[in-house]
Design an enzyme around this catalytic site. Structure first.
Site, mmCIF file in Angstrom:
data_model
loop_
_atom_site.group_PDB
_atom_site.id
_atom_site.type_symbol
_atom_site.label_atom_id
_atom_site.label_comp_id
_atom_site.label_asym_id
_atom_site.label_seq_id
_atom_site.Cartn_x
_atom_site.Cartn_y
_atom_site.Cartn_z
ATOM 1 N N ARG A 10 -5.287 11.496 -10.468
ATOM 2 C CA ARG A 10 -4.878 10.083 -10.815
ATOM 3 C C ARG A 10 -6.073 9.260 -11.359
ATOM 4 O O ARG A 10 -6.091 8.302 -11.796
ATOM 5 C CB ARG A 10 -4.012 9.470 -9.634
ATOM 6 C CG ARG A 10 -2.650 10.229 -9.560
ATOM 7 C CD ARG A 10 -2.044 9.632 -8.628
ATOM 8 N NE ARG A 10 -2.391 10.225 -7.179
ATOM 9 C CZ ARG A 10 -1.831 9.952 -6.173
ATOM 10 N NH1 ARG A 10 -0.988 8.972 -6.060
ATOM 11 N NH2 ARG A 10 -2.395 10.525 -5.025
ATOM 12 N N LYS A 64 5.330 -0.609 -14.281
ATOM 13 C CA LYS A 64 4.681 -0.824 -13.264
ATOM 14 C C LYS A 64 3.418 -1.104 -13.060
ATOM 15 O O LYS A 64 2.744 -0.871 -14.151
ATOM 16 C CB LYS A 64 4.847 0.501 -12.430
ATOM 17 C CG LYS A 64 4.200 0.902 -11.275
ATOM 18 C CD LYS A 64 4.126 2.108 -10.288
ATOM 19 C CE LYS A 64 2.903 3.006 -10.884
ATOM 20 N NZ LYS A 64 2.991 4.459 -10.242
ATOM 21 N N ASP A 92 9.056 11.417 -11.181
ATOM 22 C CA ASP A 92 7.672 11.115 -11.383
ATOM 23 C C ASP A 92 6.972 12.495 -11.191
ATOM 24 O O ASP A 92 7.785 13.473 -10.508
ATOM 25 C CB ASP A 92 7.569 9.981 -10.199
ATOM 26 C CG ASP A 92 6.414 9.088 -10.692
ATOM 27 O OD1 ASP A 92 5.566 9.568 -11.573
ATOM 28 O OD2 ASP A 92 6.119 8.111 -9.948
HETATM 29 C C1 R5P Z 1 1.154 7.318 -10.720
HETATM 30 O O1 R5P Z 1 1.246 6.683 -11.685
HETATM 31 C C2 R5P Z 1 1.954 8.462 -10.338
HETATM 32 O O2 R5P Z 1 2.700 8.817 -11.424
HETATM 33 C C3 R5P Z 1 3.065 8.021 -9.314
HETATM 34 O O3 R5P Z 1 3.719 7.262 -9.870
HETATM 35 C C4 R5P Z 1 2.264 7.663 -8.136
HETATM 36 O O4 R5P Z 1 1.177 8.458 -7.671
HETATM 37 C C5 R5P Z 1 2.967 7.337 -6.837
HETATM 38 O O5 R5P Z 1 2.401 6.710 -5.698
HETATM 39 P P1 R5P Z 1 2.998 6.086 -4.724
HETATM 40 O O6 R5P Z 1 4.179 6.759 -4.265
HETATM 41 O O7 R5P Z 1 1.936 5.744 -3.664
HETATM 42 O O8 R5P Z 1 3.580 4.950 -5.283
#
Ligand code: R5P
Length: 284
Positions: A91, A184, A210
């Protein structure tokens, strides 16, 4: 081809080996009392094509992946593919602030020092693989997720941010229903904000997809948004279920169901990621 399963991906490696014309290597992996890793290949690999399946997460599994590559090379493997279902550190794929490291690029380059090919699964950002010095490609578990989610008859697939839009498109293609996305903004590791947006969610079963669920913050904010717009049921499915910070019970309380593939074993890992791995290894 001989498949070598690392300890982070042992079950997935076994499943993959059963799906095609592969042999599963016998190997010994253990930790010394000080925590250092020891590996030994018991199955001869001289002159053979091998695929090592091992997550690069958490850190100790990265070292194990290096050692398995070294062992395979020293034992005379002809060609080494590393399949990294979950690439940790992915990430941090660009400089967000001056002075940082770009861990995604650094790690994927380091991992392939002794390998001839790298295959990842639903990597956070595809362009991470552009600078890898050996052939590198990404495969997706989204078709498997789509087939699994059919039982809930979703009427809408939603990506919780722009980064997962391609994943939502893949799942909606399998389900034969429309898809949409939210926008987001990440405030910090535990906090995200979802921009208000009108969506066609009223009286529909919605599945949010996701690549990763970590703290669950992204999915919970997206779910609140969808429920406020009248979604009758909300499910979430991801490839890599990290479920940090006690995320799974919190998600289960807020949603109608939460599922992941088995790239990371756990309670929600109800979808097998083995078939896409077997399919890509079959044609190498
Ligand atoms: C980041 O953009 C990834 O695609 C996921 O949306 C992210 O890692 C989700 O993280 P969390 O569950 O901590 O919100």
């Amino acid at each position: 081809m001989i498949i070598i399963g690392g300890s982070a991906s042992e079950g997935l490696a076994k499943e993959t080996a059963n799906l095609g014309d592969f042999d599963l290597a016998r190997r010994e992996i253990k930790r010394f009392p000080d925590g250092e890793c020891y590996v030994r290949l018991e199955t001869p690999v001289k002159g053979k094509n091998v695929a090592i399946i091992q997550n690069a997460f958490p850190d100790n599994n990265i070292m194990e992946l290096f050692l398995l590559q070294d062992a395979a090379r020293r034992a005379g493997a002809a060609h080494i593919t590393i399949v990294v279902p979950y690439l940790g550190y992915a990430r941090q794929d660009k400089l967000f602030n001056e002075g940082e490291a770009i861990s995604a690029v650094m790690l994927s380059n380091m991992l392939t020092l002794y390998a001839d090919r790298l295959i990842t699964m639903d990597i956070h950002e595809n362009s991470t693989l552009d600078s890898v010095h050996v052939p590198a490609g990404n495969i997706s578990a989204m078709p498997e997720i789509g087939r699994f989610m059919k039982q809930f008859r979703p009427g809408l697939v939603v990506s919780p941010d722009k980064g997962a839009m391609d994943l939502a498109k893949l799942v909606s293609g399998v389900l034969g229903c429309p898809w949409d996305y939210l926008e987001k903004t990440r405030i910090d590791g535990e906090t995200v904000v979802v921009k208000p947006k009108s969506m066609d969610a009223a009286d529909r079963t919605v599945v949010i997809v996701d690549d990763i669920i970590a703290t669950g913050g992204t999915i919970i904010r997206a779910t609140e948004h969808l429920k406020a717009q009248g979604a009758s049921k909300v499910y979430a499915a991801c490839t890599h279920g990290l479920f940090t910070s006690n995320a799974l019970p919190r998600l289960r309380a807020a949603l109608d169901g939460v599922f992941s593939t088995n790239t990371i074993p756990g309670d929600a890992a109800r979808i097998s990621a083995a078939q896409p791995i077997a399919d890509v290894l079959e044609v190498l």
